[in-house]
Design a protein around this motif. Structure first.
Motif, mmCIF file in Angstrom:
data_model
loop_
_atom_site.group_PDB
_atom_site.id
_atom_site.type_symbol
_atom_site.label_atom_id
_atom_site.label_comp_id
_atom_site.label_asym_id
_atom_site.label_seq_id
_atom_site.Cartn_x
_atom_site.Cartn_y
_atom_site.Cartn_z
ATOM 1 N N LYS A 120 -9.788 -1.048 -5.845
ATOM 2 C CA LYS A 120 -10.121 -0.428 -4.555
ATOM 3 C C LYS A 120 -11.385 0.423 -4.630
ATOM 4 O O LYS A 120 -11.636 1.105 -5.619
ATOM 5 N N HIS A 172 -5.507 -0.112 5.630
ATOM 6 C CA HIS A 172 -5.135 0.810 6.714
ATOM 7 C C HIS A 172 -6.069 0.860 7.934
ATOM 8 O O HIS A 172 -6.602 1.923 8.275
ATOM 9 N N ASP A 183 0.902 2.998 3.460
ATOM 10 C CA ASP A 183 0.067 4.095 2.960
ATOM 11 C C ASP A 183 0.934 5.330 2.734
ATOM 12 O O ASP A 183 0.507 6.459 2.979
ATOM 13 N N HIS A 238 0.812 -1.216 0.000
ATOM 14 C CA HIS A 238 0.000 0.000 0.000
ATOM 15 C C HIS A 238 0.848 1.271 0.000
ATOM 16 O O HIS A 238 1.252 1.764 1.054
ATOM 17 N N HIS A 268 1.326 5.208 -2.327
ATOM 18 C CA HIS A 268 0.831 6.108 -3.375
ATOM 19 C C HIS A 268 2.043 6.816 -3.960
ATOM 20 O O HIS A 268 3.009 7.091 -3.257
HETATM 21 ZN ZN LIG Z 1 -3.815 4.745 0.762
#
Ligand SMILES: [Zn+2]
Length: 448
Positions: free
Chosen positions: A146, A240, A309, A61, A63
């Motif tokens: 997602k 998360h 994340d 996970h 970005h």
């Molecule tokens: Zn995320």
């Protein structure tokens, strides 16, 4: 002759345990595991005496390019990951338009820039995107999608339960190689809570921010998501998990085909931390009690995976001085992910190393369809390995980290337990924080 061998280390093999053995590597793969004196000559030998050898971490996970340039972040953030012992990343890609073409461009950009291996998840916001799933699968080999039950203000919208259920049914129809991922927070609860904090405490503290995305909002959405997973029969991955209440709800209602992720941030920072508003995130970082309850959920195997994340940014983008409400959510954490877990989990809470390898490497690899190529140390697996000194203590200094970010969620903390060498694809890629490979050495992983 072998290309590389690692002798005298303690192998941390998820699902098996700690094994004193040598590793022989050839052509980027693990060719043999055997007693140290049984490993033949190699062009290069690493003596890992007193150290632990982990499979490279799989961070499912992250970005890239949310608040700054995608191409640049491909370089800096995957280098930071590699230095932190993460050899494979799963990137969430989101936007309201068709992903056809857009993903081709991203793959082209990544080719000469990434240093870890990388797979993608696509976020689904529209019926058009949902209808294009077969094309995303065929063109890009993507097997995870997602849904946001709650949007990220100013970045992504949320979707209705009705649309989410439609998506889940579609994922279920595709079969058990496919996984739906979901951001679990109740939109209406978050909206009301946000308005209250925005009007009453616009310049508040990190603890005030917790109220803008309360544990109940997560708990309520977990309950609904697990119900919809059961109705649809889809494999579901809850990203998360940030609260003790959310984890407890998952423990109560999740069935076998539901998996739970938490992040190293929620396991290492609570809302009383001196890092303050720099740690503003969605979902918000919760209380010290939540942090303890998340570790209990790790110990009880309610939590299946550790992600980050990671949303990299520098202080200028973060804008913490503009006050709580105006600061951007996110932080760079890839390079301290593994160390945070070793320090908080292994040293402070006696979580066994093999369990850390399980949740940090094997489980994400299994859930997202790249096991046993990734996620373990086995004959035939990719030679992505991390040599760890569990007793090494270092104070986190953003200047020593490879992210373009100029702050760290963990800045000023002394962590015990650090990766000292990362081997990627059978090559020494990082030695004591010196990166020895060029951008572009990582590969995109098709999964179906
Ligand atoms: Zn995320």
């Amino acid at each position: 002759m072998l290309d590389l061998r690692i002798l005298n280390g303690t192998l941390v093999i998820p699902g098996t345990g700690l094994v004193n053995a040598g590793v022989g590597i050839k052509d980027g793969k693990v060719l043999m595991l055997a007693a140290n004196d049984q490993i033949p000559e190699a062009k290069e030998t690493i003596d890992a005496k007193g150290k632990h050898v982990f499979p490279g971490l799989v961070d499912p996970h992250i970005h890239l390019g949310i608040f700054s340039n995608f191409a640049d972040e491909c370089v800096t953030e995957t280098r930071a990951a590699l230095a932190g012992g993460v050899t494979t990343v799963g990137v969430f890609v989101g936007g309201g338009d068709s992903y056809l073409g857009m993903v081709d461009e991203m793959l082209e950009t990544m080719k000469t820039r990434i240093s870890t291996d990388l797979f993608m998840h696509l976020s689904i916001f529209t019926p058009e995107q949902l209808a294009e799933l077969p094309q995303y699968i065929e063109k890009y080999g993507i097997s995870s999608y997602k849904f946001y039950m709650c949007g990220v203000k100013g970045v992504f919208p949320g979707v209705s339960d009705g649309f989410f259920l439609q998506g889940l049914k579609e994922i279920a129809r595709l079969g058990d190689k496919f996984t739906a991922c979901v951001h679990c927070e109740d939109q209406s609860m978050v909206d009301l809570a946000f308005e209250k904090v925005a009007s009453e405490k616009p310049d508040g503290t990190l603890a005030d921010w917790t109220e803008a995305g309360s544990a109940e909002a997560e708990e309520a959405a977990v309950l609904r998501a697990c119900y919809l997973a059961e109705k649809s029969g889809a494999r579901l991955y809850l990203v998360h998990m940030s609260s003790g209440a959310g984890a407890k709800m998952a423990a109560k209602v999740k069935k076998k085909n539901v998996f739970v992720e938490t992040t190293s941030a929620y396991l290492s920072v609570n809302n009383q931390d001196s890092v303050g508003v720099l740690a503003k995130m969605l979902p918000p970082i919760k209380s010290p009690k939540d942090l303890e309850e998340l570790w209990e959920a790790v110990a009880d195997n309610v939590i299946d995976t550790f992600g980050t994340d990671n949303v990299s940014m520098n202080k200028e983008i973060k804008g913490a001085e503009k006050g709580l409400i105006n600061a951007m959510p996110g932080y760079p954490i890839l390079q301290t992910h593994f160390s945070a877990i070793l320090h908080e989990g292994y040293h402070k809470r006696k979580i066994p190393l093999e369990k850390i390898a399980e949740k940090g490497s094997m489980n994400p690899a299994k859930i997202f369809g790249i096991y046993p190529q990734k996620g373990t140390i086995a004959v035939g697996s990719d030679a992505d390995l991390v040599i760890v000194d569990v007793d090494k203590e270092v104070k986190v200094d953003p200047a020593q980290l490879h992210s373009f970010g100029d702050f760290s969620l963990h800045q000023g903390k002394v962590f015990k337990g650090w990766p000292v060498m990362t081997i990627k694809n059978g090559v020494i890629a990082v030695d004591e924080n010196n990166i020895l490979v060029e951008p572009g050495s990582g590969k995109y992983l098709r999964r179906v």
